[in-house]
Write an enzyme that holds these catalytic residues in place. Sequence first.
Site, PDB file in Angstrom:
ATOM      1  N   LEU A   1     -15.719   2.647   9.732  1.00 35.69           N
ATOM      2  CA  LEU A   1     -15.443   3.840  10.544  1.00 35.69           C
ATOM      3  C   LEU A   1     -14.016   3.785  11.072  1.00 35.69           C
ATOM      4  CD1 LEU A   1     -18.812   3.808  12.579  1.00 35.69           C
ATOM      5  CD2 LEU A   1     -18.343   4.876  10.354  1.00 35.69           C
TER       6      LEU A   1
ATOM      7  N   ARG B   1      -2.363  -2.119  -3.593  1.00 33.62           N
ATOM      8  CA  ARG B   1      -3.577  -1.339  -3.381  1.00 33.62           C
ATOM      9  C   ARG B   1      -3.465  -0.071  -4.228  1.00 33.62           C
ATOM     10  NH1 ARG B   1      -5.204   2.978   0.717  1.00 33.62           N
ATOM     11  NH2 ARG B   1      -7.482   2.927   0.640  1.00 33.62           N
TER      12      ARG B   1
ATOM     13  N   ARG C   1     -11.849  14.954   7.752  1.00 32.09           N
ATOM     14  CA  ARG C   1     -12.655  15.411   6.602  1.00 32.09           C
ATOM     15  C   ARG C   1     -14.079  15.719   7.042  1.00 32.09           C
ATOM     16  NH1 ARG C   1     -11.065  10.280   3.660  1.00 32.09           N
ATOM     17  NH2 ARG C   1      -8.918  10.643   3.021  1.00 32.09           N
TER      18      ARG C   1
ATOM     19  N   GLY D   1     -10.660   7.519   7.949  1.00 35.61           N
ATOM     20  CA  GLY D   1     -11.646   7.784   6.901  1.00 35.61           C
ATOM     21  C   GLY D   1     -12.886   6.968   7.227  1.00 35.61           C
TER      22      GLY D   1
ATOM     23  N   ASP E   1      -8.433  11.802  16.760  1.00 37.30           N
ATOM     24  CA  ASP E   1      -8.454  10.440  17.284  1.00 37.30           C
ATOM     25  C   ASP E   1      -9.771  10.226  18.052  1.00 37.30           C
ATOM     26  OD1 ASP E   1      -6.126   8.132  18.218  1.00 37.30           O
ATOM     27  OD2 ASP E   1      -8.022   8.243  19.316  1.00 37.30           O
TER      28      ASP E   1
ATOM     29  N   ASN F   1       0.880  -1.171   0.000  1.00 37.56           N
ATOM     30  CA  ASN F   1       0.000   0.000   0.000  1.00 37.56           C
ATOM     31  C   ASN F   1       0.914   1.217   0.000  1.00 37.56           C
ATOM     32  OD1 ASN F   1      -1.838   2.022   0.455  1.00 37.56           O
ATOM     33  ND2 ASN F   1      -2.747   1.099   2.284  1.00 37.56           N
TER      34      ASN F   1
ATOM     35  N   ARG G   1     -10.799   8.035  20.159  1.00 38.47           N
ATOM     36  CA  ARG G   1     -10.687   7.763  21.608  1.00 38.47           C
ATOM     37  C   ARG G   1     -10.562   9.057  22.389  1.00 38.47           C
ATOM     38  NH1 ARG G   1      -6.349   3.225  20.272  1.00 38.47           N
ATOM     39  NH2 ARG G   1      -6.035   4.845  18.730  1.00 38.47           N
TER      40      ARG G   1
ATOM     41  N   HIS H   1     -12.649   2.821  -0.259  1.00 36.08           N
ATOM     42  CA  HIS H   1     -12.701   1.780   0.785  1.00 36.08           C
ATOM     43  C   HIS H   1     -13.380   0.520   0.258  1.00 36.08           C
ATOM     44  CE1 HIS H   1     -12.802   4.927   4.349  1.00 36.08           C
ATOM     45  NE2 HIS H   1     -11.568   4.675   3.949  1.00 36.08           N
TER      46      HIS H   1
ATOM     47  N   GLU I   1      -7.991  -5.523   4.886  1.00 35.66           N
ATOM     48  CA  GLU I   1      -7.823  -5.162   3.473  1.00 35.66           C
ATOM     49  C   GLU I   1      -6.640  -5.889   2.831  1.00 35.66           C
ATOM     50  OE1 GLU I   1      -8.742  -0.728   2.840  1.00 35.66           O
ATOM     51  OE2 GLU I   1      -8.753  -0.951   5.003  1.00 35.66           O
TER      52      GLU I   1
ATOM     53  N   ASN J   1     -14.225  -1.077  17.662  1.00 36.24           N
ATOM     54  CA  ASN J   1     -13.733  -0.925  19.046  1.00 36.24           C
ATOM     55  C   ASN J   1     -14.492   0.051  19.925  1.00 36.24           C
ATOM     56  OD1 ASN J   1     -11.333  -2.635  18.695  1.00 36.24           O
ATOM     57  ND2 ASN J   1     -10.712  -1.051  17.249  1.00 36.24           N
TER      58      ASN J   1
HETATM   59  P1  ADP Z   1      -7.341   3.981   9.288  1.00 33.63           P
HETATM   60  O1  ADP Z   1      -8.462   4.614   8.539  1.00 33.63           O
HETATM   61  O2  ADP Z   1      -6.157   4.864   9.446  1.00 33.63           O
HETATM   62  O3  ADP Z   1      -7.031   2.564   8.875  1.00 33.63           O
HETATM   63  P2  ADP Z   1      -8.361   2.741  11.710  1.00 33.63           P
HETATM   64  O4  ADP Z   1      -9.331   1.823  11.063  1.00 33.63           O
HETATM   65  O5  ADP Z   1      -7.161   2.155  12.369  1.00 33.63           O
HETATM   66  O6  ADP Z   1      -7.924   3.915  10.757  1.00 33.63           O
HETATM   67  O7  ADP Z   1      -9.189   3.585  12.803  1.00 33.63           O
HETATM   68  C1  ADP Z   1      -8.568   4.587  13.543  1.00 33.63           C
HETATM   69  C2  ADP Z   1      -9.611   5.189  14.468  1.00 33.63           C
HETATM   70  O8  ADP Z   1     -10.101   4.150  15.326  1.00 33.63           O
HETATM   71  C3  ADP Z   1      -9.042   6.269  15.351  1.00 33.63           C
HETATM   72  O9  ADP Z   1      -9.923   7.389  15.389  1.00 33.63           O
HETATM   73  C4  ADP Z   1      -9.004   5.608  16.714  1.00 33.63           C
HETATM   74  O10 ADP Z   1      -9.185   6.535  17.762  1.00 33.63           O
HETATM   75  C5  ADP Z   1     -10.187   4.674  16.633  1.00 33.63           C
HETATM   76  N1  ADP Z   1     -10.085   3.630  17.656  1.00 33.63           N
HETATM   77  C6  ADP Z   1      -9.156   2.666  17.747  1.00 33.63           C
HETATM   78  N2  ADP Z   1      -9.364   1.932  18.885  1.00 33.63           N
HETATM   79  C7  ADP Z   1     -10.441   2.473  19.519  1.00 33.63           C
HETATM   80  C8  ADP Z   1     -11.142   2.195  20.720  1.00 33.63           C
HETATM   81  N3  ADP Z   1     -10.765   1.199  21.516  1.00 33.63           N
HETATM   82  N4  ADP Z   1     -12.205   2.973  21.026  1.00 33.63           N
HETATM   83  C9  ADP Z   1     -12.582   3.984  20.244  1.00 33.63           C
HETATM   84  N5  ADP Z   1     -11.964   4.302  19.081  1.00 33.63           N
HETATM   85  C10 ADP Z   1     -10.909   3.556  18.712  1.00 33.63           C
END
Ligand code: ADP
Length: 383
Positions: A192, A75, A224, A195, A265, A11, A267, A163, A367, A317
């Site tokens: 989610l 990718r 975004r 992106g 982020d 990727n 979290r 995606h 992916e 998550n």
């Molecule tokens: P990407 O699009 O970069 O592949 P990911 O699928 O890894 O992203 O998702 C990243 C998002 O997931 C971040 O906003 C992160 O805060 C959120 N995230 C990861 N773990 C948790 C969790 N335990 N609770 C809430 N949000 C989470």
Amino acid sequence: MAAESAILVLNAGSSSLKFQVVVPETADVLTKGLVERIGEDGSDVPDHGAAMGVVTDQLAEAGVDRTGLRAVGHRVVHGGPDFSDPVLVDDAVIADIRDLVPLAPLHNPGALAGIEAARAAFDVPQVAVFDTAFFTSLPAAASTYAIPKDVRERHRVRRYGFHGTSHRYVSRAAATFLGRPLDSFSQVVLHLGNGCSASAIAGGVAIDTSMGLTPLQGLVMGTRSGDIDPAVFSFLHSAAGLEVAEIDAMLNKRSGLKGLAGVNDFREVLSRADAGDEDAGLALDVYVHRLRHYVGAYTAVLGGLDVLTFTAGVGENAPVLRARVLQTLGRLGLSVDPGRNEAPSREARVISPDGSPVTVLVVPTNEELEIARQAAALLDGPT
Ligand code: ADP
């Protein structure tokens, strides 16, 4: 595990290269890594050729025989309207991907650099897997913007969706998990991550998706905005004196959760909202409202919903987010069982109560595995 069945999945972005060696049949990951800051000032990785050297070194350290690899799977973000399936890379395919650079100026050049470097480094078939491919099935009613035909056609302005590799993998994994034939039910997938995108899938075929000409459209994302009134561009230009490039950067990089809450982020947004931060609270409200909006719209587009599937970092998550989205959707047949929703797991699982009209799932996306499987299926040919 025999290395000859493994596929190297790449990727490549303009300044990064994510890689993983995966066995498509077993999902075993033999090694993986990320090369960053390619070509940046002060970096010791001047270009994608040098980055590929880092990859081959790591493969050697991990004991992966590069001559035994089955293929390299790439990718590629933008495949335009025509790449509906993975393809073996040759000079004509490279020219086609280059022709799509105006549609994906931030993404396709990196993919091309990765393909060129991998062709030089690995004497095995190279397969391009397109992030848009799953959405080439969108009916014209969903993919067409209501703007003049000559503009749409001359500049290839339409909804492409992104995606797609994740939406395809997750929707099929949901069918496998449920033991139901893919063509027997309708599904909405909510990807989610940083992106975010939603898709409406009827009998395994995508019929709508929230991202559009670019990944800016649709859900609220990490940085975004997702959907806005397109007149925001001309308004901010005339009212605030901003240039198109500045507005574009603002909507892509400084909006979404970051624009609303100051952080992208999820979290961090959750913990700030818990602590009473009003901006973070509003960010969550807007994020959740937009998600409900799409779930409702896609239930209508599908003529009824059987399965709703959450995936990616937030979707997999954040039980609190899943519960909030579904809180007001009971009359659409959607609800969560709190115990199931909150039970920690990394596996596909049902989170709706038994007997729910709509089955709600959490399905981890993968992916790289999907790209490896698609590359292997292409090389195996029709069975
Ligand atoms: P990407 O699009 O970069 O592949 P990911 O699928 O890894 O992203 O998702 C990243 C998002 O997931 C971040 O906003 C992160 O805060 C959120 N995230 C990861 N773990 C948790 C969790 N335990 N609770 C809430 N949000 C989470």
